[in-house]
Write a protein that holds these residues in place. Structure first.
Motif, PDB file in Angstrom:
ATOM      1  N   GLN A   2       8.769   6.676  -5.690  1.00 21.53           N
ATOM      2  CA  GLN A   2       7.333   6.426  -5.571  1.00 21.53           C
ATOM      3  C   GLN A   2       6.903   6.446  -4.101  1.00 21.53           C
ATOM      4  N   ARG A   3       5.749   7.032  -3.861  1.00 22.01           N
ATOM      5  CA  ARG A   3       5.219   7.087  -2.504  1.00 22.01           C
ATOM      6  C   ARG A   3       4.727   5.710  -2.090  1.00 22.01           C
ATOM      7  N   LEU A   4       4.832   5.412  -0.814  1.00 19.26           N
ATOM      8  CA  LEU A   4       4.328   4.148  -0.285  1.00 19.26           C
ATOM      9  C   LEU A   4       2.891   4.358   0.184  1.00 19.26           C
ATOM     10  N   ASN A   5       1.948   3.726  -0.503  1.00 20.26           N
ATOM     11  CA  ASN A   5       0.536   3.903  -0.151  1.00 20.26           C
ATOM     12  C   ASN A   5       0.237   3.435   1.268  1.00 20.26           C
ATOM     13  N   SER A   6       0.894   2.365   1.690  1.00 13.80           N
ATOM     14  CA  SER A   6       0.624   1.850   3.031  1.00 13.80           C
ATOM     15  C   SER A   6       1.023   2.859   4.102  1.00 13.80           C
ATOM     16  N   ASP A   8       1.016   6.144   3.691  1.00 15.06           N
ATOM     17  CA  ASP A   8       0.016   7.207   3.630  1.00 15.06           C
ATOM     18  C   ASP A   8      -1.283   6.796   4.305  1.00 15.06           C
ATOM     19  N   ILE A   9      -1.699   5.544   4.118  1.00 13.69           N
ATOM     20  CA  ILE A   9      -2.914   5.052   4.768  1.00 13.69           C
ATOM     21  C   ILE A   9      -2.719   5.011   6.278  1.00 13.69           C
ATOM     22  N   ARG A  11      -0.701   6.826   8.016  1.00 11.28           N
ATOM     23  CA  ARG A  11      -0.674   8.221   8.468  1.00 11.28           C
ATOM     24  C   ARG A  11      -2.101   8.769   8.596  1.00 11.28           C
ATOM     25  N   SER A  59       9.923   6.552   7.092  1.00 14.40           N
ATOM     26  CA  SER A  59      10.233   7.662   6.181  1.00 14.40           C
ATOM     27  C   SER A  59      11.723   7.977   6.182  1.00 14.40           C
TER      28      SER A  59
END
Length: 91
Positions: A2-6, A8-9, A11, A59
């Motif tokens: 699962q991608r980490l939303n935090s 992505d935000i 970034r 990452s």
């Protein structure tokens, strides 16, 4: 995985700040350097690069953890990380 939303935000914030920094550098003339835009760029411009470095570390940790849980050998993990680093550098 699962991608980490935090991540992505963070970034997205770093990208917006980097765009702002380059926008100010290339649109404000040298006569206007004491302006509010240039001063804000001076303060904000030092933030995006450390954010990108932090995201790289997070990452890489997530990748290594995922590969370790999958039972991949340390040699294969080292090769994958090296390949990824070279690919990012080339791109």
């Amino acid at each position: 995985m699962q991608r980490l939303n935090s991540v992505d935000i963070l970034r997205a914030v770093a990208i917006v700040l980097m765009i702002y920094t380059h926008f100010v550098i290339y649109t404000v003339s040298s006569e206007e350097y004491p302006s509010v835009f240039y001063f804000s760029d001076y303060i904000i411009g030092s933030i995006p690069a450390p954010i990108f470095t932090f995201i790289l570390g997070v990452s890489l940790f997530a990748l290594l953890r995922k590969m370790n849980f999958q039972g991949i050998s340390e040699e294969q993990i080292s090769k994958a990380v090296l390949f990824r680093g070279i690919a990012i550098f080339v791109v």
